[in-house]
Scaffold this motif. Sequence first.
Motif, PDB file in Angstrom:
ATOM      1  N   ALA A 134      -3.540  -0.128   2.668  1.00 27.97           N
ATOM      2  CA  ALA A 134      -2.748   0.478   3.735  1.00 27.97           C
ATOM      3  C   ALA A 134      -3.542   1.555   4.467  1.00 27.97           C
ATOM      4  O   ALA A 134      -3.438   1.693   5.690  1.00 27.97           O
ATOM      5  CB  ALA A 134      -1.465   1.058   3.154  1.00 27.97           C
ATOM      6  N   ALA A 135      -4.338   2.313   3.732  1.00 29.47           N
ATOM      7  CA  ALA A 135      -5.138   3.363   4.357  1.00 29.47           C
ATOM      8  C   ALA A 135      -6.261   2.782   5.209  1.00 29.47           C
ATOM      9  O   ALA A 135      -6.694   3.404   6.171  1.00 29.47           O
ATOM     10  CB  ALA A 135      -5.714   4.275   3.281  1.00 29.47           C
ATOM     11  N   LYS A 136      -6.736   1.596   4.858  1.00 27.61           N
ATOM     12  CA  LYS A 136      -7.831   0.963   5.614  1.00 27.61           C
ATOM     13  C   LYS A 136      -7.334   0.175   6.818  1.00 27.61           C
ATOM     14  O   LYS A 136      -8.101  -0.510   7.479  1.00 27.61           O
ATOM     15  CB  LYS A 136      -8.627   0.048   4.698  1.00 27.61           C
ATOM     16  N   GLY A 137      -6.041   0.221   7.096  1.00 30.02           N
ATOM     17  CA  GLY A 137      -5.516  -0.437   8.282  1.00 30.02           C
ATOM     18  C   GLY A 137      -4.906  -1.793   8.031  1.00 30.02           C
ATOM     19  O   GLY A 137      -4.747  -2.571   8.969  1.00 30.02           O
ATOM     20  N   LYS A 138      -4.571  -2.118   6.805  1.00 31.70           N
ATOM     21  CA  LYS A 138      -3.924  -3.397   6.498  1.00 31.70           C
ATOM     22  C   LYS A 138      -2.567  -3.132   5.844  1.00 31.70           C
ATOM     23  O   LYS A 138      -2.337  -3.465   4.679  1.00 31.70           O
ATOM     24  CB  LYS A 138      -4.803  -4.223   5.572  1.00 31.70           C
ATOM     25  N   PRO A 139      -1.630  -2.549   6.597  1.00 31.14           N
ATOM     26  CA  PRO A 139      -0.337  -2.198   6.000  1.00 31.14           C
ATOM     27  C   PRO A 139       0.510  -3.409   5.627  1.00 31.14           C
ATOM     28  O   PRO A 139       1.361  -3.318   4.754  1.00 31.14           O
ATOM     29  CB  PRO A 139       0.349  -1.357   7.076  1.00 31.14           C
ATOM     30  N   ALA A 140       0.273  -4.544   6.255  1.00 24.30           N
ATOM     31  CA  ALA A 140       1.060  -5.738   5.939  1.00 24.30           C
ATOM     32  C   ALA A 140       0.778  -6.216   4.520  1.00 24.30           C
ATOM     33  O   ALA A 140       1.633  -6.827   3.883  1.00 24.30           O
ATOM     34  CB  ALA A 140       0.761  -6.843   6.944  1.00 24.30           C
TER      35      ALA A 140
END
Length: 146
Positions: free
Chosen positions: A42-48
């Motif tokens: 989620a922190a790396k930009g993949k919240p899905a």
Amino acid sequence: MGWLALLLAGLAIWLIWTGRLQRMTAKDGMILGAALVGAVLAAKGKPAVGAPLLIGAALFFARQGNARSRPRKRAATPPTSPNAAEVSKARALLGVAPDSDAKAIRAAHRRLIASVHPDKGGTEALAAEINAARDLLLADQKQKQQ
């Protein structure tokens, strides 16, 4: 997405604060690991991908907390009186006199268990037998006082 990482950090702090990390099972560890992976994703930009892992971990620990807070019903075990042969065997094992008090029984137990403890090279079976002898003698003494 930084708030998800903060949520996970809060979960970890809560687990440490309540002492649940000390009695963590393998399943708890796997769920906490999945939550860590979810927070990183989620922190790396993949919240899905990360959010479902975090939410699932939060729900798991919330359900675990509710299950542990319910009182468990335990069957009452009837008190059994030890027979004289068991008591004399326990006294011989610990090396205490028949008229010894609880303090002497505990002192003899401490002295003996220090030399045969599994951490000191002894066996678990012998340590368990010594512990059982102590418990038997203390229960016998308590029963005699009543």
